[in-house]
Design a protein around this motif. Structure first.
Motif, mmCIF file in Angstrom:
data_model
loop_
_atom_site.group_PDB
_atom_site.id
_atom_site.type_symbol
_atom_site.label_atom_id
_atom_site.label_comp_id
_atom_site.label_asym_id
_atom_site.label_seq_id
_atom_site.Cartn_x
_atom_site.Cartn_y
_atom_site.Cartn_z
ATOM 1 N N PRO A 151 6.079 3.481 -9.288
ATOM 2 C CA PRO A 151 5.358 4.750 -9.421
ATOM 3 C C PRO A 151 5.040 5.389 -8.066
ATOM 4 N N PRO A 152 4.862 6.717 -8.055
ATOM 5 C CA PRO A 152 4.556 7.416 -6.808
ATOM 6 C C PRO A 152 3.110 7.218 -6.338
ATOM 7 N N THR A 153 2.234 6.813 -7.254
ATOM 8 C CA THR A 153 0.829 6.578 -6.913
ATOM 9 C C THR A 153 0.357 5.306 -7.614
ATOM 10 N N ALA A 154 -0.827 4.845 -7.258
ATOM 11 C CA ALA A 154 -1.381 3.622 -7.852
ATOM 12 C C ALA A 154 -2.077 3.875 -9.190
ATOM 13 N N ARG A 155 -2.008 5.095 -9.706
ATOM 14 C CA ARG A 155 -2.629 5.412 -10.997
ATOM 15 C C ARG A 155 -2.075 4.491 -12.085
ATOM 16 N N ARG B 130 -0.542 3.073 -15.448
ATOM 17 C CA ARG B 130 0.469 3.561 -16.378
ATOM 18 C C ARG B 130 0.694 2.497 -17.444
ATOM 19 N N GLU C 162 5.655 -1.998 -7.398
ATOM 20 C CA GLU C 162 4.791 -1.451 -6.352
ATOM 21 C C GLU C 162 4.968 0.054 -6.219
ATOM 22 N N VAL C 163 3.984 0.693 -5.630
ATOM 23 C CA VAL C 163 4.043 2.132 -5.360
ATOM 24 C C VAL C 163 5.192 2.415 -4.395
ATOM 25 N N HIS C 164 5.926 3.473 -4.696
ATOM 26 C CA HIS C 164 7.062 3.906 -3.867
ATOM 27 C C HIS C 164 6.933 5.413 -3.673
ATOM 28 N N PRO C 165 6.928 5.904 -2.431
ATOM 29 C CA PRO C 165 6.786 7.343 -2.205
ATOM 30 C C PRO C 165 7.802 8.140 -3.026
ATOM 31 N N GLY D 256 8.255 7.925 -6.129
ATOM 32 C CA GLY D 256 8.573 7.192 -7.358
ATOM 33 C C GLY D 256 10.052 6.871 -7.444
#
Length: 88
Positions: free
Chosen positions: A27-31, A33, A68-71, A73
Motif C-alpha cells: 500500500p502507498p500509506t500505512a492506513r 486495509r 510493507e508500505v511502498h511509495p 503503492g
C-alpha cells in the motif's frame, strides 16, 4: 491494461491446470486495509493477466497478503501450480 502489458512483456506462461495467484499488496500509506477489498480492487488486473496468459480467470486460486508500505503503492504477483491440500 497494465497487468496485461506487463505479463505480455515478461512473456509469462501459465502453469497447467489450476493456478495459485499470490498477490502481495504494497500500500502507498500505512492506513489499515482489508484483504477482500484489495482483491476486489485487483479485478481488472486479474482479468488482464488471464487475458495475457490466454486462460479463463476461473483457473486462479487467489492468495492475498498485505506487505510493507511502498511509495505510490504496488502489487507483486506470483504464479505457481496450485496444489490442493489433502483432505482427511
Amino acid at each position: 491494461m497494465q497487468c496485461f502489458l506487463f505479463a505480455k512483456k515478461a512473456a509469462l506462461v501459465a502453469p497447467a491446470g489450476r493456478i495459485l495467484l499470490q498477490l502481495e499488496f504494497l500500500p502507498p500509506t500505512a492506513r489499515r486495509r482489508d484483504d477482500d477489498n484489495l482483491l476486489a480492487s485487483f479485478k481488472a488486473g486479474r482479468d488482464g493477466l488471464a487475458d495475457a496468459l490466454g486462460i479463463d480467470d476461473s483457473l486462479f486460486v487467489s492468495q492475498v497478503q498485505i506487505g510493507e508500505v511502498h511509495p505510490g503503492g504496488a502489487v507483486r504477483v506470483t504464479l505457481s501450480p496450485y496444489q490442493a491440500e489433502a483432505q482427511p
